[in-house]
Write a protein that holds these residues in place. Structure first.
Motif, short mmCIF file in Angstrom:
data_model
loop_
_atom_site.label_atom_id
_atom_site.label_comp_id
_atom_site.label_asym_id
_atom_site.label_seq_id
_atom_site.Cartn_x
_atom_site.Cartn_y
_atom_site.Cartn_z
N VAL A 207 0.80 -1.22 0.00
CA VAL A 207 0.00 0.00 0.00
C VAL A 207 0.83 1.27 0.00
O VAL A 207 0.30 2.37 -0.24
CB VAL A 207 -0.94 0.02 1.22
CG1 VAL A 207 -1.99 -1.08 1.09
CG2 VAL A 207 -0.16 -0.13 2.52
N TYR A 208 2.13 1.17 0.27
CA TYR A 208 2.99 2.35 0.28
C TYR A 208 4.36 1.97 -0.27
O TYR A 208 5.03 1.08 0.27
CB TYR A 208 3.13 2.90 1.71
CG TYR A 208 4.10 4.06 1.83
CD1 TYR A 208 3.85 5.27 1.20
CD2 TYR A 208 5.28 3.93 2.56
CE1 TYR A 208 4.74 6.34 1.31
CE2 TYR A 208 6.17 4.99 2.68
CZ TYR A 208 5.90 6.20 2.04
OH TYR A 208 6.78 7.24 2.14
N GLY A 209 4.74 2.60 -1.36
CA GLY A 209 6.01 2.26 -1.97
C GLY A 209 6.18 2.98 -3.29
O GLY A 209 5.57 4.03 -3.53
N THR A 210 7.01 2.43 -4.16
CA THR A 210 7.31 3.09 -5.42
C THR A 210 6.86 2.27 -6.61
O THR A 210 6.68 1.06 -6.54
CB THR A 210 8.83 3.36 -5.55
OG1 THR A 210 9.53 2.12 -5.56
CG2 THR A 210 9.33 4.22 -4.40
N GLY A 211 6.69 2.99 -7.72
CA GLY A 211 6.31 2.38 -8.99
C GLY A 211 6.59 3.38 -10.09
O GLY A 211 7.12 4.47 -9.84
N GLY A 212 6.23 3.04 -11.33
CA GLY A 212 6.54 3.89 -12.47
C GLY A 212 5.68 5.13 -12.55
O GLY A 212 4.45 5.05 -12.60
N TRP A 213 6.31 6.29 -12.59
CA TRP A 213 5.61 7.58 -12.73
C TRP A 213 4.93 7.66 -14.10
O TRP A 213 5.51 7.32 -15.13
CB TRP A 213 6.63 8.70 -12.57
CG TRP A 213 6.13 10.10 -12.81
CD1 TRP A 213 6.53 10.95 -13.78
CD2 TRP A 213 5.19 10.83 -12.00
NE1 TRP A 213 5.90 12.17 -13.65
CE2 TRP A 213 5.06 12.12 -12.57
CE3 TRP A 213 4.43 10.51 -10.87
CZ2 TRP A 213 4.22 13.09 -12.04
CZ3 TRP A 213 3.59 11.48 -10.35
CH2 TRP A 213 3.48 12.75 -10.92
N LEU A 214 3.69 8.06 -14.10
CA LEU A 214 2.85 8.25 -15.30
C LEU A 214 2.48 6.95 -16.00
O LEU A 214 1.83 6.98 -17.04
CB LEU A 214 3.53 9.18 -16.31
CG LEU A 214 3.86 10.60 -15.84
CD1 LEU A 214 4.60 11.35 -16.95
CD2 LEU A 214 2.63 11.35 -15.41
N THR A 215 2.88 5.81 -15.43
CA THR A 215 2.65 4.55 -16.13
C THR A 215 1.97 3.48 -15.28
O THR A 215 1.19 2.67 -15.81
CB THR A 215 3.98 3.98 -16.65
OG1 THR A 215 4.89 3.82 -15.55
CG2 THR A 215 4.61 4.92 -17.69
N GLU A 216 2.26 3.44 -13.97
CA GLU A 216 1.70 2.40 -13.12
C GLU A 216 0.66 3.00 -12.17
O GLU A 216 0.58 4.22 -11.99
CB GLU A 216 2.81 1.69 -12.36
CG GLU A 216 3.81 0.99 -13.30
CD GLU A 216 4.71 0.02 -12.57
OE1 GLU A 216 5.40 0.45 -11.62
OE2 GLU A 216 4.70 -1.16 -12.94
N PHE A 217 -0.12 2.11 -11.53
CA PHE A 217 -1.25 2.57 -10.73
C PHE A 217 -1.19 2.10 -9.28
O PHE A 217 -2.15 2.29 -8.53
CB PHE A 217 -2.56 2.10 -11.37
CG PHE A 217 -2.81 2.70 -12.73
CD1 PHE A 217 -3.47 3.91 -12.85
CD2 PHE A 217 -2.34 2.07 -13.87
CE1 PHE A 217 -3.69 4.48 -14.10
CE2 PHE A 217 -2.54 2.63 -15.12
CZ PHE A 217 -3.23 3.84 -15.23
#
Length: 272
Positions: A140-150
């Protein structure tokens, strides 16, 4: 003859040196008591508010909490309950004059943007949000791809290490757009305000599809783990809204100069 010419030149020179003064006085600034303002609800205790400036020669600038209007007569449906302060700035020939008028809203009987209720519910007590541990399998809290992942899918904070793990975010419209962070016992930890702009959306540059559905701004309060992932000194106050439904809220943040697929911070909440 020379004396005559010199005399004429002297007169011309003296005339040219005289300053040209055009004393145009500015008009006066009228007093607040002279303003003729009419601010009222269209129904008893209702949330549709009419603002009328009947003051001759005075321009209008209404601040009605959810926005502004420069019309002499304006109508707005406010989403808040309780006493509301409508601020007015009048533009006179000599400057500005300010005033405040209040209205008391006891019921929402005219339509407002649905997002107000999605964030805060329809009751005075508001709506509480907590970590969405079930639907997102604890990520529920972390990182992922900006403008690409949800949702966070790269670096993810383990549940046992989540800050504010047992805390709640409570949005309410009782008197204004309030946002409160409380602990497990209901004690207030932080309190501030929120606003949103559902026209501020972003697209995935890879395929052109819409990525975010709006933008959330908060003041005086932080969300749960309300900072950039891995940087507790970077408190976040502006979020991209990736999902907002009756039961789900997903937020994301990255610096303004971030590019697609840069690591962004994600937060996933659910209605309590």
């Amino acid at each position: 003859m020379k004396k005559i010419v010199i005399g004429i030149l002297s007169i011309i020179w003296l005339g040219a040196c005289d300053p040209v003064v055009d004393n145009i006085e500015m008009g006066r600034i009228i007093s607040e008591n002279e303003l003729k303002l009419d601010v009222h609800a269209t129904t008893e205790g209702g949330n549709e508010i009419v603002m009328i400036n009947n003051t001759p020669g005075v321009g209008s600038y209404w601040n009605h909490i959810t926005g502004i209007s420069t019309r002499q007569t304006a109508t707005v449906a406010l989403p808040f309950l309780g006493e509301q302060a409508i601020k007015f700035t009048g533009f006179c020939d000599g400057g500005t004059v300010t005033a405040t008028r209040t209205v008391t809203i006891t019921r929402i009987d005219h339509p407002v943007a649905e997002e107000w209720a999605l964030f805060a519910g329809s009751g005075i007590s508001g709506k509480a949000w907590v970590w969405n541990l079930e639907e997102y399998d604890e990520a529920v809290y972390g990182t992922g791809g900006w403008l690409t992942e949800f949702a966070p899918s790269w670096d993810v904070m383990p549940v046992e290490e989540l800050e504010d793990a047992s805390c709640e975010l409570v949005f309410d419209l009782n008197g204004g757009p309030n946002l409160t962070k409380t602990d497990a016992d209901g004690n207030v930890l932080e309190k501030g305000t929120f606003s949103f702009d559902m026209s501020a959306t972003k697209k995935n540059p890879d395929n052109g599809e819409q990525w975010s559905v709006g933008q959330l701004k908060i003041s005086g309060v932080s969300v749960l783990s309300g900072h950039a992932f891995g940087d507790e000194s970077n408190t976040v106050t502006t979020f991209e809204i990736l999902e907002l439904t009756e039961n789900t809220l997903v937020l994301c943040w990255n610096p303004a100069d971030a590019e697609a697929w840069d690591p962004a911070t994600f937060w996933c909440f659910r209605k309590k």
